[in-house]
Motif scaffolding. Structure first.
Motif, PDB file in Angstrom:
ATOM      1  N   TYR A   7      22.526  44.625  62.386  1.00 45.48           N
ATOM      2  CA  TYR A   7      21.945  45.967  62.314  1.00 45.48           C
ATOM      3  C   TYR A   7      20.422  45.890  62.355  1.00 45.48           C
ATOM      4  O   TYR A   7      19.831  44.951  61.812  1.00 45.48           O
ATOM      5  N   PHE A   8      19.814  46.911  62.956  1.00 49.33           N
ATOM      6  CA  PHE A   8      18.361  47.028  63.021  1.00 49.33           C
ATOM      7  C   PHE A   8      18.011  48.502  62.856  1.00 49.33           C
ATOM      8  O   PHE A   8      18.777  49.372  63.252  1.00 49.33           O
ATOM      9  N   GLN A   9      16.824  48.767  62.289  1.00 52.84           N
ATOM     10  CA  GLN A   9      16.419  50.155  62.114  1.00 52.84           C
ATOM     11  C   GLN A   9      14.946  50.313  62.462  1.00 52.84           C
ATOM     12  O   GLN A   9      14.111  49.490  62.095  1.00 52.84           O
ATOM     13  N   VAL A  10      14.658  51.394  63.187  1.00 51.22           N
ATOM     14  CA  VAL A  10      13.291  51.794  63.488  1.00 51.22           C
ATOM     15  C   VAL A  10      13.211  53.271  63.163  1.00 51.22           C
ATOM     16  O   VAL A  10      13.984  54.076  63.700  1.00 51.22           O
ATOM     17  N   SER A 107      10.833  47.580  70.260  1.00 52.21           N
ATOM     18  CA  SER A 107       9.535  48.059  70.767  1.00 52.21           C
ATOM     19  C   SER A 107       9.708  49.362  71.529  1.00 52.21           C
ATOM     20  O   SER A 107       8.895  50.288  71.382  1.00 52.21           O
ATOM     21  N   ALA A 108      10.759  49.466  72.332  1.00 53.10           N
ATOM     22  CA  ALA A 108      11.026  50.707  73.076  1.00 53.10           C
ATOM     23  C   ALA A 108      11.359  51.846  72.114  1.00 53.10           C
ATOM     24  O   ALA A 108      10.958  52.989  72.339  1.00 53.10           O
ATOM     25  N   MET A 109      12.075  51.552  71.025  1.00 50.96           N
ATOM     26  CA  MET A 109      12.372  52.578  70.028  1.00 50.96           C
ATOM     27  C   MET A 109      11.096  53.078  69.371  1.00 50.96           C
ATOM     28  O   MET A 109      10.923  54.280  69.155  1.00 50.96           O
ATOM     29  N   GLU A 110      10.197  52.163  69.048  1.00 49.39           N
ATOM     30  CA  GLU A 110       8.924  52.553  68.437  1.00 49.39           C
ATOM     31  C   GLU A 110       8.097  53.379  69.415  1.00 49.39           C
ATOM     32  O   GLU A 110       7.482  54.374  69.040  1.00 49.39           O
ATOM     33  N   GLU A 111       8.101  52.978  70.698  1.00 53.86           N
ATOM     34  CA  GLU A 111       7.372  53.698  71.733  1.00 53.86           C
ATOM     35  C   GLU A 111       7.922  55.125  71.861  1.00 53.86           C
ATOM     36  O   GLU A 111       7.155  56.077  71.947  1.00 53.86           O
ATOM     37  N   GLU A 112       9.246  55.269  71.874  1.00 52.29           N
ATOM     38  CA  GLU A 112       9.849  56.595  71.963  1.00 52.29           C
ATOM     39  C   GLU A 112       9.516  57.436  70.750  1.00 52.29           C
ATOM     40  O   GLU A 112       9.311  58.646  70.851  1.00 52.29           O
ATOM     41  N   GLY A 113       9.418  56.816  69.583  1.00 55.65           N
ATOM     42  CA  GLY A 113       9.102  57.532  68.353  1.00 55.65           C
ATOM     43  C   GLY A 113       7.691  58.068  68.326  1.00 55.65           C
ATOM     44  O   GLY A 113       7.400  59.029  67.607  1.00 55.65           O
TER      45      GLY A 113
END
Length: 115
Positions: A7-10, A107-113
């Motif tokens: 599991y991972f969470q951003v 990184s893509a999740m952070e970018e989308e956020g």
């Protein structure tokens, strides 16, 4: 599916990445459709935003990444800059979840956020 499952969470999104490795492309092809069906069912009750499974052929050094969940296809496209199918993309040279999968996806999740 759950034997190698992390599991991972951003921010407020929680994802899971599983990996299945084989030396046989036929074996991986044989489980693809069953795996996608299971992933879609499991996602409904898991509390996850998205789910990913790496079907990794260690002989050919490539992974077919399966994904389900709202926004998963766009996230994979952003992370790997590849044209993606409805629920999968082939990633030549990608064999390590830790070194080659987690960082681009998170990184893509952070970018989308931040958009």
């Amino acid at each position: 599916f759950h034997m190698d499952f992390k599991y991972f969470q951003v921010q407020n999104k929680k994802i899971a990445i599983s990996q299945i490795t084989s030396v046989s492309e036929n074996e991986l092809n044989g489980i693809r459709d069953k795996m996608l069906g299971y992933m879609e069912d499991y996602l409904k009750t898991s509390g996850l935003s998205m789910q990913f499974v790496m079907l990794t052929n260690i002989i050919e050094e490539k992974t077919e990444l399966l994904y389900v969940g709202r926004g998963a296809k766009n996230l994979v496209h952003t992370a790997f800059r590849k044209e993606c199918g409805e629920h999968s993309v082939v990633l030549p040279g990608v064999v390590s979840r830790k070194k080659q999968m987690v960082t681009p996806l998170l990184s893509a999740m952070e970018e989308e956020g931040t958009m």
